[in-house]
Design an enzyme around this catalytic site. Structure first.
Site, PDB file in Angstrom:
ATOM      1  N   VAL A 285       0.833  -1.211   0.000  1.00 29.08           N
ATOM      2  CA  VAL A 285       0.000   0.000   0.000  1.00 29.08           C
ATOM      3  C   VAL A 285       0.864   1.255   0.000  1.00 29.08           C
ATOM      4  O   VAL A 285       1.726   1.432   0.863  1.00 29.08           O
ATOM      5  CB  VAL A 285      -0.945   0.025   1.214  1.00 29.08           C
ATOM      6  N   SER A 286       0.626   2.136  -0.956  1.00 21.47           N
ATOM      7  CA  SER A 286       1.422   3.351  -1.130  1.00 21.47           C
ATOM      8  C   SER A 286       0.572   4.605  -0.917  1.00 21.47           C
ATOM      9  O   SER A 286      -0.617   4.618  -1.253  1.00 21.47           O
ATOM     10  CB  SER A 286       2.024   3.383  -2.547  1.00 21.47           C
ATOM     11  N   PRO A 287       1.197   5.690  -0.405  1.00 23.98           N
ATOM     12  CA  PRO A 287       0.499   6.974  -0.317  1.00 23.98           C
ATOM     13  C   PRO A 287       0.626   7.804  -1.596  1.00 23.98           C
ATOM     14  O   PRO A 287       0.035   8.880  -1.692  1.00 23.98           O
ATOM     15  CB  PRO A 287       1.240   7.667   0.836  1.00 23.98           C
TER      16      PRO A 287
END
Length: 526
Positions: A285-287
């Site tokens: 999961v990336s911002p």
């Protein structure tokens, strides 16, 4: 197959731990408070100059100033009879580690005796990639810092102990309320092709968890003591060119919430209200919500390999802002605003016992039954895709993600350090081994052979601290398995399970079997 057994064992192990919880009935206390609650905070910023940062594994990422200070936030929760308690600590650091926890426990024993032990203390990192490194006890993670950095470890340990002491001293009657909601446009999946390999993906609307889980802590007069929430997103808004110590998006969200609750004039870390934006199953999961693009052409990276022109170096995730500072603010503010909304509306009280279980598990040779056959795990190893990095922090040379083939040149380089045994190669298949870390013990262990597993209970709310980075789907499967097992054993239908990532030990990434078979980088490590 051995690789299947190797990958699924961690999920089964945590499921087994869940069964060990005391199956006490849920009861409502006769007074106005269901629990004793204390919250504390202390600075753990550490050396802000000339120290390698932990997270991106970039030797030239050296600290040279401060963007946001780092803090330890501790929460002591006990039953009203003060017979059972635990402390949950969220730290603005890359991860909780054995080196940190063991030193914290040693200091706590000198102060409180046997009150706080390995069983009831959890130390969970928010996973910022912009904090001073060199504090782990395993060689692999101290290579880029050119060895162990005592100054990094000491300030984290001392700050955690101070925050726990503060929470202990502030213990008071109170109540805890649960709330959850959906937060959109704050995270994306950085390995979508690996996620798509999961046959159960159709059961979910999104390819990352958008669930935002929150606990509201108040005293018996209803005044806020603190808040803990869990939302899955990497703290990589600050990229690998950054040299400023920073708590990234989650740390910024904590500061916003604490400022809002304590007042605008309150110095960070000095207020009574403590807000932890804790980590969850963030593995893939990336911002960087605009996605991954090639730095030279501006075109999207190759979907399956995260490459540009066949190489990984130019493929970079781009955040929502014009630069990393604005991206940190945007993603942090989104989490703050959702937390404030849920805090104000939280109205489901937690009712019931406070309980916990903990065990150290040797993951190098853990035996279990799978389909009627006794199988076992093996020592850890790092795969080729590990060297390719991720879209949040690309690697170097000719390594690419989604790579299940080895290379004679790199194998020769690997073998100069340690050639993997035939059994290890077979066990780690289909991952080609780049570093046989689990079988290297000189000058000391390169990776953790033993992991710290835990499970905590506050009434109908269950926290599962995990020693690494669970991917979206592996986290979903774990939550479901724990929840179903507990309810089958007598827990209420409204039991809630949350994953607390990067807790106590760092054992890299935990993927599903299907994701492991694809060998995208976030799935390549163990």
């Amino acid at each position: 197959h051995m690789n299947h057994r190797h990958v699924i064992v961690k999920r089964r192990m945590f499921l087994g731990a869940a069964v060990c919880i005391l199956l006490l009935p849920l009861v409502t206390c006769s007074n106005s408070a269901n629990y004793l609650i204390g919250a504390g905070i202390y600075d753990i910023t550490g050396p802000a100059a000339e120290v390698n940062m932990m997270g991106y594994a970039m030797m030239d990422q050296i600290s040279n100033g401060i963007h946001l200070r780092l803090f330890s936030r501790a929460f002591v929760i006990a039953d009203t009879h003060n017979k059972s308690r635990f402390v949950f600590v969220s730290i603005d650091a890359c991860m909780g580690t054995q080196s940190i926890k063991l030193q914290v426990l040693k200091k706590l024993e000198g102060i409180y005796g046997s009150l706080y032990t390995a069983e009831n203390v959890v130390i969970s990192g928010i996973h910022t990639h912009s904090g001073p490194g060199g504090y782990l006890q395993y060689l692999l993670f101290d290579i880029t810092s050119l060895g162990f950095v005592r100054e990094s470890l000491d300030v984290i340990v001392d700050g955690i102990v101070e925050s726990i002491q503060m929470a202990h001293d502030r213990l008071q009657p109170g109540n805890i309320f649960f709330s959850n909601g959906t937060l959109l446009n704050a995270n994306i999946n950085r390995s979508p092709s690996a996620y798509e390999a999961n046959p159960d993906k159709h059961h979910y609307e999104y390819n990352v968890d958008k669930q935002f889980v929150l606990l509201k802590l108040v005293n018996d007069q209803g005044h806020g003591i603190g808040m803990i929430n869990w939302f899955a997103v990497h703290c990589t808004s600050m990229n690998n060119t950054n040299g400023l110590v920073s708590s990234d998006n989650k740390g910024y969200a904590s500061l916003l919430m604490e400022q809002h609750m304590n007042g605008l004039g309150t110095i960070p870390g000095q207020g009574q209200f403590v807000a932890a934006f804790a980590q969850s199953n963030l593995g893939d999961v990336s911002p960087n919500t605009r996605g991954a693009f090639c730095a030279d052409t501006g075109k999207p990276c190759d979907y399956n390999h995260s490459t540009c022109h066949g190489r990984s170096e130019l493929c970079r995730g781009i955040g929502p802002g014009k630069d990393m500072f604005e991206s940190t603010e945007i993603i942090g503010r989104k989490q703050f605003e959702k937390a404030l909304e849920l805090f104000d509306s939280a109205n489901i009280p937690l009712v019931g016992p406070v309980d916990f279980r903990q065990a150290y598990v040797d993951m190098t040779n853990f035996s279990l039954e799978v389909d009627g056959e006794t199988v076992h795990t093996c020592p850890p190893a790092m795969g080729y895709s590990f060297a390719a990095g991720t879209t949040d922090g690309p690697g170097a040379f000719d390594f690419i993600q989604n790579d299940t083939k080895d290379n004679p040149f790199w194998n020769a380089v690997r073998d100069l350090i340690k050639a993997p045994s035939e059994e290890q190669v077979k066990c780690q298949h289909p991952k080609p081994i780049l570093l046989d870390t689990g079988e290297i013990h000189e000058p000391y262990d390169w990776q953790a052979p033993i992991v710290d597993t835990q499970i905590l209970r506050i009434g109908q709310f269950v926290i599962v601290p995990v020693p690494g980075e669970f991917t979206t789907m592996s986290g979903r499967r774990l939550r479901h398995a724990v929840n179903e097992t507990l309810k089958a054993a007598g827990f209420p239908d409204n039991t809630q399970v949350v994953i607390a990532g990067l807790s106590n030990t760092y054992a890299d990434y935990i993927a599903t079997f299907e994701e492991y078979s694809v060998q995208i980088c976030v799935l390549c490590c163990q």
